[in-house]
Scaffold this motif. Structure first.
Motif, short mmCIF file in Angstrom:
data_model
loop_
_atom_site.label_atom_id
_atom_site.label_comp_id
_atom_site.label_asym_id
_atom_site.label_seq_id
_atom_site.Cartn_x
_atom_site.Cartn_y
_atom_site.Cartn_z
N ARG A 53 52.58 54.37 81.60
CA ARG A 53 52.41 53.25 82.53
C ARG A 53 53.79 52.66 82.82
O ARG A 53 54.50 52.22 81.91
CB ARG A 53 51.49 52.18 81.95
CG ARG A 53 50.04 52.62 81.85
CD ARG A 53 49.12 51.46 81.47
NE ARG A 53 49.08 50.43 82.49
CZ ARG A 53 48.34 50.50 83.60
NH1 ARG A 53 47.58 51.56 83.83
NH2 ARG A 53 48.35 49.51 84.47
N VAL A 54 54.17 52.69 84.10
CA VAL A 54 55.48 52.19 84.51
C VAL A 54 55.27 50.94 85.36
O VAL A 54 54.74 51.02 86.47
CB VAL A 54 56.27 53.25 85.31
CG1 VAL A 54 57.63 52.69 85.72
CG2 VAL A 54 56.44 54.51 84.47
N GLU A 55 55.64 49.81 84.80
CA GLU A 55 55.49 48.53 85.47
C GLU A 55 54.08 48.38 86.05
O GLU A 55 53.88 47.99 87.20
CB GLU A 55 56.58 48.36 86.53
CG GLU A 55 57.97 48.32 85.92
CD GLU A 55 59.08 47.97 86.89
OE1 GLU A 55 58.89 48.20 88.11
OE2 GLU A 55 60.13 47.48 86.45
N LYS A 57 51.75 50.75 86.62
CA LYS A 57 51.18 51.89 87.32
C LYS A 57 51.11 53.10 86.39
O LYS A 57 52.10 53.46 85.76
CB LYS A 57 52.03 52.24 88.55
CG LYS A 57 51.51 53.42 89.35
CD LYS A 57 52.42 53.71 90.52
CE LYS A 57 51.94 54.93 91.31
NZ LYS A 57 52.85 55.24 92.45
N SER A 58 49.94 53.73 86.31
CA SER A 58 49.75 54.89 85.43
C SER A 58 50.20 56.18 86.11
O SER A 58 49.87 56.43 87.28
CB SER A 58 48.28 55.00 85.02
OG SER A 58 48.09 56.08 84.13
N ILE A 59 50.96 57.00 85.37
CA ILE A 59 51.47 58.27 85.90
C ILE A 59 51.13 59.37 84.90
O ILE A 59 51.55 59.32 83.73
CB ILE A 59 52.99 58.22 86.11
CG1 ILE A 59 53.36 57.11 87.10
CG2 ILE A 59 53.52 59.57 86.59
CD1 ILE A 59 54.84 56.83 87.17
N TYR A 61 51.58 63.22 83.64
CA TYR A 61 52.69 64.16 83.75
C TYR A 61 52.48 65.38 82.88
O TYR A 61 51.68 65.37 81.92
CB TYR A 61 54.01 63.49 83.36
CG TYR A 61 54.08 62.99 81.93
CD1 TYR A 61 54.40 63.85 80.87
CD2 TYR A 61 53.82 61.66 81.62
CE1 TYR A 61 54.46 63.40 79.58
CE2 TYR A 61 53.87 61.20 80.32
CZ TYR A 61 54.19 62.07 79.30
OH TYR A 61 54.23 61.62 77.99
N LYS A 91 55.63 64.96 87.38
CA LYS A 91 54.47 64.17 87.76
C LYS A 91 53.37 65.09 88.28
O LYS A 91 53.60 65.92 89.17
CB LYS A 91 54.84 63.15 88.85
CG LYS A 91 53.69 62.26 89.28
CD LYS A 91 54.12 61.28 90.36
CE LYS A 91 52.95 60.43 90.82
NZ LYS A 91 53.36 59.49 91.90
N ASP A 150 58.29 57.14 87.78
CA ASP A 150 57.68 56.64 89.01
C ASP A 150 58.48 57.02 90.25
O ASP A 150 57.93 57.10 91.34
CB ASP A 150 57.50 55.11 88.95
CG ASP A 150 58.82 54.38 88.78
OD1 ASP A 150 59.77 54.97 88.24
OD2 ASP A 150 58.89 53.20 89.18
N HIS A 520 66.27 50.29 85.71
CA HIS A 520 65.19 51.09 86.28
C HIS A 520 64.97 50.74 87.74
O HIS A 520 64.91 51.62 88.62
CB HIS A 520 63.88 50.88 85.51
CG HIS A 520 62.69 51.36 86.28
ND1 HIS A 520 61.99 50.54 87.15
CD2 HIS A 520 62.09 52.58 86.35
CE1 HIS A 520 61.01 51.23 87.71
NE2 HIS A 520 61.05 52.46 87.24
N ALA A 524 65.60 53.37 90.71
CA ALA A 524 64.42 53.78 91.47
C ALA A 524 64.61 53.46 92.96
O ALA A 524 64.26 54.27 93.83
CB ALA A 524 63.18 53.10 90.92
#
Length: 535
Positions: A53-55, A57-59, A61, A91, A150, A520, A524
């Protein structure tokens, strides 16, 4: 003179000198190279899956921990020379043709990339204390809210001989094998040999995973920025690989700017000039200034102007500087560093990094951190002239090493029965560098790869460069990096391709969580603005 200054620079850039020394002693205790391991001669890989989970949001991979085998050139093109370890995160469900891929590495030279992997952008992050010694195991490994997944697929690369990367000697005869390994070390443990090894790795990776048409980025830290300049030029002008961006963290391109060991290079006063703002930042953090400024950044802008002006002129005067001006300069330096006027006079206005680290916090009982001057630790010898270790390195290294050794085996399912080397067994690193346009032998001077980055930017005028650094970094001071960038031999229009971001942290900017979030977000955004993907 140059040899001595380069040795000092090499020692200064090794992130964990105590661990490195232990690794070298272990290597000495080993018998001579055994029969080559057949596993090194073929690419290896282990695939696993995960989610981060990045900030918020689930990713999902796919992770691949593995090796690629690098070969020689010319009459040695079929000769395996290096088994190079990497960990790649892809991803799931992303279009590879539009998905950026970022190649990430630490410096050393000869360092594994455990620091950026477990501290900055991997899906898991080890938690360490902000400016003090992290307690011993068990260490806390958490979801990395600031993983770069992300924005880009990620490839963490361990330098030849470090991590699970190994030099390969394929000869069966013991004597020939030892000669072959000697030749490998001489070729690869060098500015140019290292750059070509990484270039070969990247082009192989692009072919293996079908990423030739993906937006491509380099991310290097510390000596990794030196490598990035060389590597960018090799990729652009020897491999026909146009890069979208080069991201530099804690930069050193010209070793004549280093505040470690400038006393061995008399007549070159630039290191003292560009290190002064970092001295001021450290003194500000530890409340050692005669008058504490209200805020850090306005104070640093003032110090920068003094450094480039009156201070630089005083140093350039040398023995012509009269006593009145010297006294005035010492008093001004006292205002900006907190060091006693008498000490500054005795030092002839020239304080090295090691001297400052030893003297800042009083009578020498406390040593200030080098990689991150927010850290402090008991001095090994209160009567020493210089600092004798780095409190920040001692404070967090064990956490990174333990966390990765556990993570790579338990979660990535790679490395069982193998030793993960924090540093390659480098007896000698060849800092000689043949800059673009130089004919004949490499120039006998301190390493300077500014021409390489300039060449890459001129031959690919769309190439963007993103520079990041910490205000409290005494290993590669931020103002030295700023100075280098503003002196690149490029056209004025290309200066617009360079962006700058500074953080209230040290060499490992990400060791400070608020700075990690900003790092980050800035990286990004940089990738999003330069990946050329139509959305």
């Amino acid at each position: 003179m140059h040899k001595r200054s380069l040795v000092a620079a090499l020692a200064s850039l090794l992130l964990v000198s105590t661990t490195y020394a232990a690794d070298k002693q272990e290597a000495k205790d080993k018998p001579a190279e055994a029969k080559p391991d057949a596993a090194l001669l073929q690419p290896q890989s282990s695939e696993t899956t995960g989610s981060v989970r990045v900030e918020g949001k689930s990713i999902d991979y796919k992770a691949v921990a593995g090796t690629l085998v690098l070969h020689g050139s010319g009459d040695k093109e079929h000769e395996p020379q290096v088994s190079m370890f990497y960990t790649a995160y892809f991803k799931k469900g992303a279009d590879a043709a539009k998905r950026p891929v970022t190649f990430i590495y630490n410096g050393g030279p000869g360092s594994a990339t455990v620091w950026l992997h477990m501290g900055a952008f991997g899906p898991k992050r080890v938690v360490t204390s902000d400016d003090s010694h992290t307690p011993a195991a068990p260490y806390n490994l958490v979801n990395n809210d600031y993983s770069l997944l992300d924005a880009s697929d990620l490839v963490f690369i361990d330098a030849p001989g470090a991590g699970f990367s190994r030099l390969i000697a394929a000869e069966e005869d013991r004597g020939k094998r030892e000669e072959q390994m000697k030749d490998r070390r001489k070729t690869i443990y060098s500015v140019d040999g290292d750059g070509h090894a990484f270039a070969q790795f990247i082009t192989q990776f692009l072919s293996k995973y079908g990423r030739w048409n993906s937006p491509k980025y380099l991310f290097g830290e510390s000596y990794g920025t030196t490598r990035s300049a060389v590597l960018a030029n090799i990729l652009e002008n020897e491999s026909s690989v146009d890069l979208n961006g080069v991201i530099l963290l804690s930069q050193i391109l010209n070793f004549d700017t280093s505040i470690d060991g400038p006393q061995f290079n008399p007549g070159v006063d630039l290191p003292y000039v560009v290190a002064l703002p970092t001295f001021a930042a450290a003194a500000y953090y530890h409340h050692k200034l005669p008058q504490q400024p209200a805020a850090l950044e306005p104070f640093l802008r003032e110090v920068e102007q003094y450094a480039l002006g009156d201070y630089a002129q005083a140093l350039m005067a040398g023995s012509r500087l009269d006593a009145t001006r010297k006294q005035a300069a010492a008093e001004k330096l006292h205002q900006y560093t907190g060091l006693p006027v008498a000490y500054l006079m005795k030092a002839d206005l020239r304080v090295t990094g090691g001297m400052f680290e030893h003297e800042l916090q009083g009578d020498g009982d406390l040593t200030t951190g080098r990689l991150d001057s927010r850290f402090s630790g008991p001095s090994l010898d209160p009567l020493s002239k210089d600092s004798e270790y780095d409190p920040q390195s001692s404070a967090i290294s064990s956490a990174y090493v333990a966390a990765f050794n556990d993570y790579v085996r338990r979660q990535l399912k790679f490395g069982e029965g193998q030793q993960y080397r924090l540093f390659a067994e480098v007896d000698h690193w060849d800092f000689a560098h043949k800059a673009p346009g130089v004919s004949g032998e490499a120039l006998q001077q301190s390493t300077n790869v500014m021409p390489d980055l300039a060449m890459a930017m001129k031959t690919n005028p769309n190439l963007k460069v993103s520079l990041h650094g910490g205000y409290y970094d005494l290993a590669t001071p931020y103002f030295a990096a700023d100075y280098e960038m503003h002196h690149l031999p490029i056209q004025p229009a290309l200066q617009k391709n360079i962006s700058y971001d500074w953080y209230p942290s040290g060499h490992m900017v990400y060791a400070h969580e608020d700075s990690l979030k900003k790092l980050h977000d800035n990286v990004a955004r940089f990738i999003g603005e330069t990946d050329n993907v139509k959305r």
